[in-house]
Scaffold this motif. Sequence first.
Motif, short mmCIF file in Angstrom:
data_model
loop_
_atom_site.label_atom_id
_atom_site.label_comp_id
_atom_site.label_asym_id
_atom_site.label_seq_id
_atom_site.Cartn_x
_atom_site.Cartn_y
_atom_site.Cartn_z
N VAL A 1 0.96 -1.06 -0.01
CA VAL A 1 0.02 -0.05 0.07
C VAL A 1 0.94 1.19 0.06
CG1 VAL A 1 -1.96 1.19 1.09
CG2 VAL A 1 -1.72 -1.36 1.19
N GLY A 2 0.79 1.94 -1.01
CA GLY A 2 1.79 3.05 -1.22
C GLY A 2 2.70 2.97 -2.43
N GLY A 3 2.52 3.93 -3.54
CA GLY A 3 3.25 3.84 -4.80
C GLY A 3 4.33 5.04 -4.64
N ALA B 1 -1.45 2.46 -5.40
CA ALA B 1 -1.06 3.76 -5.38
C ALA B 1 -2.02 5.02 -5.54
CB ALA B 1 -0.04 3.82 -6.67
N ALA B 2 -2.13 5.66 -4.29
CA ALA B 2 -3.27 6.61 -4.40
C ALA B 2 -2.96 7.74 -5.53
CB ALA B 2 -3.58 7.33 -3.07
N GLU B 3 -1.85 7.90 -5.63
CA GLU B 3 -1.78 9.05 -6.90
C GLU B 3 -1.77 8.35 -8.07
OE1 GLU B 3 1.64 11.90 -6.27
OE2 GLU B 3 2.12 10.77 -4.34
N GLY C 1 3.85 6.54 3.35
CA GLY C 1 4.49 7.88 3.53
C GLY C 1 4.02 8.58 4.25
N ALA C 2 4.38 10.05 4.07
CA ALA C 2 3.59 11.13 4.93
C ALA C 2 2.88 12.18 4.28
CB ALA C 2 5.07 11.78 5.53
N PHE C 3 2.51 12.96 4.71
CA PHE C 3 1.63 14.17 4.15
C PHE C 3 2.03 15.50 4.63
CE2 PHE C 3 -1.33 12.34 7.16
CZ PHE C 3 -1.39 13.40 7.77
N LEU D 1 13.85 26.29 2.48
CA LEU D 1 14.80 26.67 2.03
C LEU D 1 15.17 26.36 0.41
CD1 LEU D 1 17.39 26.81 4.97
CD2 LEU D 1 15.80 28.50 4.36
N GLU D 2 15.06 25.25 0.09
CA GLU D 2 15.00 24.78 -1.30
C GLU D 2 14.06 25.64 -2.18
OE1 GLU D 2 14.78 20.52 -1.15
OE2 GLU D 2 16.74 20.15 -0.25
N VAL D 3 13.12 25.70 -1.94
CA VAL D 3 11.86 26.45 -2.30
C VAL D 3 12.30 27.89 -2.51
CG1 VAL D 3 9.52 27.37 -2.50
CG2 VAL D 3 9.97 25.15 -2.07
N PHE E 1 21.17 12.06 4.09
CA PHE E 1 20.09 13.00 3.31
C PHE E 1 21.15 14.08 2.61
CE2 PHE E 1 19.93 16.71 5.94
CZ PHE E 1 20.16 16.19 7.12
N TYR E 2 20.69 14.69 1.66
CA TYR E 2 21.37 15.62 1.01
C TYR E 2 20.67 16.87 0.65
CZ TYR E 2 19.05 14.43 -3.23
OH TYR E 2 17.95 14.17 -4.31
N THR E 3 20.94 17.85 0.19
CA THR E 3 20.30 19.03 -0.34
C THR E 3 21.12 19.56 -1.48
OG1 THR E 3 19.05 21.02 0.30
CG2 THR E 3 21.04 20.83 1.46
C1 LIG Z 1 9.52 18.18 -2.03
C2 LIG Z 1 10.26 17.27 -1.24
C3 LIG Z 1 11.60 17.34 -1.31
C4 LIG Z 1 12.48 16.37 -0.78
N1 LIG Z 1 13.72 16.34 -0.91
C5 LIG Z 1 14.34 15.61 -0.48
C6 LIG Z 1 16.04 15.41 -0.32
O1 LIG Z 1 16.53 16.52 -0.93
N2 LIG Z 1 16.86 14.74 0.31
C7 LIG Z 1 16.24 13.64 0.88
O2 LIG Z 1 16.89 12.90 1.62
N3 LIG Z 1 14.86 13.60 1.00
C8 LIG Z 1 13.98 14.62 0.42
N4 LIG Z 1 12.49 14.40 0.76
C9 LIG Z 1 11.88 13.23 1.41
C10 LIG Z 1 11.93 12.08 0.59
O3 LIG Z 1 11.07 12.28 -0.55
C11 LIG Z 1 10.79 10.97 1.24
O4 LIG Z 1 11.51 10.60 2.36
C12 LIG Z 1 10.24 10.02 0.51
O5 LIG Z 1 9.56 10.32 -0.29
C13 LIG Z 1 9.54 8.96 1.21
O6 LIG Z 1 9.18 7.91 0.24
P1 LIG Z 1 7.76 6.76 1.00
O7 LIG Z 1 7.90 6.13 -0.05
O8 LIG Z 1 8.01 6.56 2.21
O9 LIG Z 1 6.58 7.89 1.04
P2 LIG Z 1 5.91 8.88 -0.19
O10 LIG Z 1 7.16 9.49 -1.11
O11 LIG Z 1 5.26 9.82 0.98
O12 LIG Z 1 4.92 7.89 -0.86
C14 LIG Z 1 3.89 7.27 -0.16
C15 LIG Z 1 2.66 7.32 -1.25
O13 LIG Z 1 1.68 6.37 -0.66
C16 LIG Z 1 0.30 6.80 -0.97
N5 LIG Z 1 -0.76 6.36 -0.08
C17 LIG Z 1 -0.75 7.01 0.91
N6 LIG Z 1 -1.97 6.35 1.62
C18 LIG Z 1 -2.30 5.63 0.75
C19 LIG Z 1 -3.38 4.37 0.85
N7 LIG Z 1 -4.20 4.42 1.95
N8 LIG Z 1 -3.56 3.79 -0.46
C20 LIG Z 1 -2.98 3.92 -1.45
N9 LIG Z 1 -1.91 4.90 -1.48
C21 LIG Z 1 -1.50 5.62 -0.28
C22 LIG Z 1 0.69 8.38 -1.09
O14 LIG Z 1 -0.23 9.00 -1.92
C23 LIG Z 1 2.24 8.39 -1.70
O15 LIG Z 1 1.99 8.49 -3.17
C24 LIG Z 1 11.72 15.31 0.07
C25 LIG Z 1 10.33 15.33 0.19
C26 LIG Z 1 9.56 16.14 -0.54
C27 LIG Z 1 7.99 16.32 -0.32
#
Ligand SMILES: Cc1cc2nc3c(=O)[nH]c(=O)nc-3n(C[C@H](O)[C@H](O)[C@H](O)COP(=O)(O)OP(=O)(O)OC[C@H]3O[C@@H](n4cnc5c(N)ncnc54)[C@H](O)[C@@H]3O)c2cc1C
Length: 414
Positions: free
Chosen positions: A10-12, A36-38, A110-112, A159-161, A324-326
């Motif tokens: 669950v989660g794409g 994948a919700a998105e 993931g997180a929101f 800061l990145e934005v 992590f990086y920036t």
């Molecule tokens: C703008 C931005 C910039 C970033 N830059 C960096 C960086 O420079 N360096 C770094 O180390 N990290 C960075 N991060 C953090 C990194 O992107 C996250 O740690 C990473 O995306 C986490 O991956 P994940 O798959 O756990 O979660 P997510 O990427 O959040 O993916 C989870 C997915 O699950 C889906 N989902 C949730 N609930 C459900 C459900 N019930 N059913 C189906 N699907 C569901 C969500 O819609 C989402 O698509 C950044 C994050 C953001 C938002």
Amino acid sequence: MSTAPGLVIVGGGLAGARAAEGAREAGFAGRMVIIAAEDALPYIRPPLSKEFLAGGDRADADVHPAEWYDEHRIEVMRGRRATAIDPASHIVTLDGGDTLGFDRLLLATGAFPRAFRGPGADLDGVHLLRTIGDSAALRDALSPGGRRVVIVGAGWIGLEVASAARGYGNEVVVLGREAVPLSVAIGNTAGEVFGALHREHGVDLRMETAVAGLIGEDGRVTGVELEGGEVVPADVVVIGIGAIPDTALAEAAGLDVDNGILTDAAFRTSAAEVFAVGDVANVFHPVLGRRIRIEHWANAENAGRAAGRSLAGEPIEYDEIPYFYTDQYDLGMEYSGYGVLADGIEPIFRGDREGREFIAFWLAEGRVVAGMNVNVWDVNETVQRLIRSKSVVDPARLVDTSAPLEELVVEASA
Ligand SMILES: Cc1cc2nc3c(=O)[nH]c(=O)nc-3n(C[C@H](O)[C@H](O)[C@H](O)COP(=O)(O)OP(=O)(O)OC[C@H]3O[C@@H](n4cnc5c(N)ncnc54)[C@H](O)[C@@H]3O)c2cc1C
């Protein structure tokens, strides 16, 4: 062909995609489904506040091209949301009411982004940043330039934005709660390096401020009101005040949750055959001897893959050092280490801090617990080896650029 229900993820996001990959690498040959919700194939998020926001290509963010999922027999149910999980009967319910059985389930939800809770949060021109759609909308707002952009939050995203917004020639104000940007993540001394960087690039950094509300006219944001009454004029407002782990499904199913879904070092949750990984998971780290929840790309990448192997039945004890990086303007940075151990400790610097070309080390009881290289490359692996060695190092030699870092690693490991 196997008729068993197989693995359901669950989660794409990146963690979900890498888990599917890890499970196949570990030899799992059965059915595999990613919900994948998105309405998109898995993509990485770091470019959304960097290259893509600055005008880069969408395709560069994809984890894999579409054919890859077919070749590996991984079904991605795009635009579908899991609405409930039942660990006892091994069933996931989807939006629309249909169900899917599973042998093993991975929660990679993931997180929101944390929304602004005060007045005006719904005004047009107010942006959150998590998805590719969010980034495209923000890019449209920033790219004409000449706008007054106010960013609430002086963390990584804010800061990145700011860097991207300045790149388009906007006026930028960053509002931060602490005295120094990034101080929560890396402390005051290292945070100030980024503060100086942004000031030099013309960003108006206003620290120790608190936002009372967003104000607008005809439904569009026109300013940010601070506590105390001052209004900072704005055409575009970006809220970058952190992310919240998406634990809703896990909580409703009665799994143990505390700042994320609790798992052991093999990503097993409190429910049999249910696993969790990525931003949503609070995972036991064997080196730390405690749990840690990491909201970073490298964790989704590496832990995601490891969780897939674990799902496939491989014995796993995940003990990678967090990384992590920036990238901001002409500054590139990598950080490796245990932020929880470095908390409250100011680093020592090897190299040119003013010129922003250095490695910062955080030492606890004489041991390196974290290191951050800024505009110095090909050293992060060495920094990680120093951390992993857990040996007491001489701080004077650590900051002496004439003493090769490699030698210190060899001494420390001996
Ligand atoms: C703008 C931005 C910039 C970033 N830059 C960096 C960086 O420079 N360096 C770094 O180390 N990290 C960075 N991060 C953090 C990194 O992107 C996250 O740690 C990473 O995306 C986490 O991956 P994940 O798959 O756990 O979660 P997510 O990427 O959040 O993916 C989870 C997915 O699950 C889906 N989902 C949730 N609930 C459900 C459900 N019930 N059913 C189906 N699907 C569901 C969500 O819609 C989402 O698509 C950044 C994050 C953001 C938002």
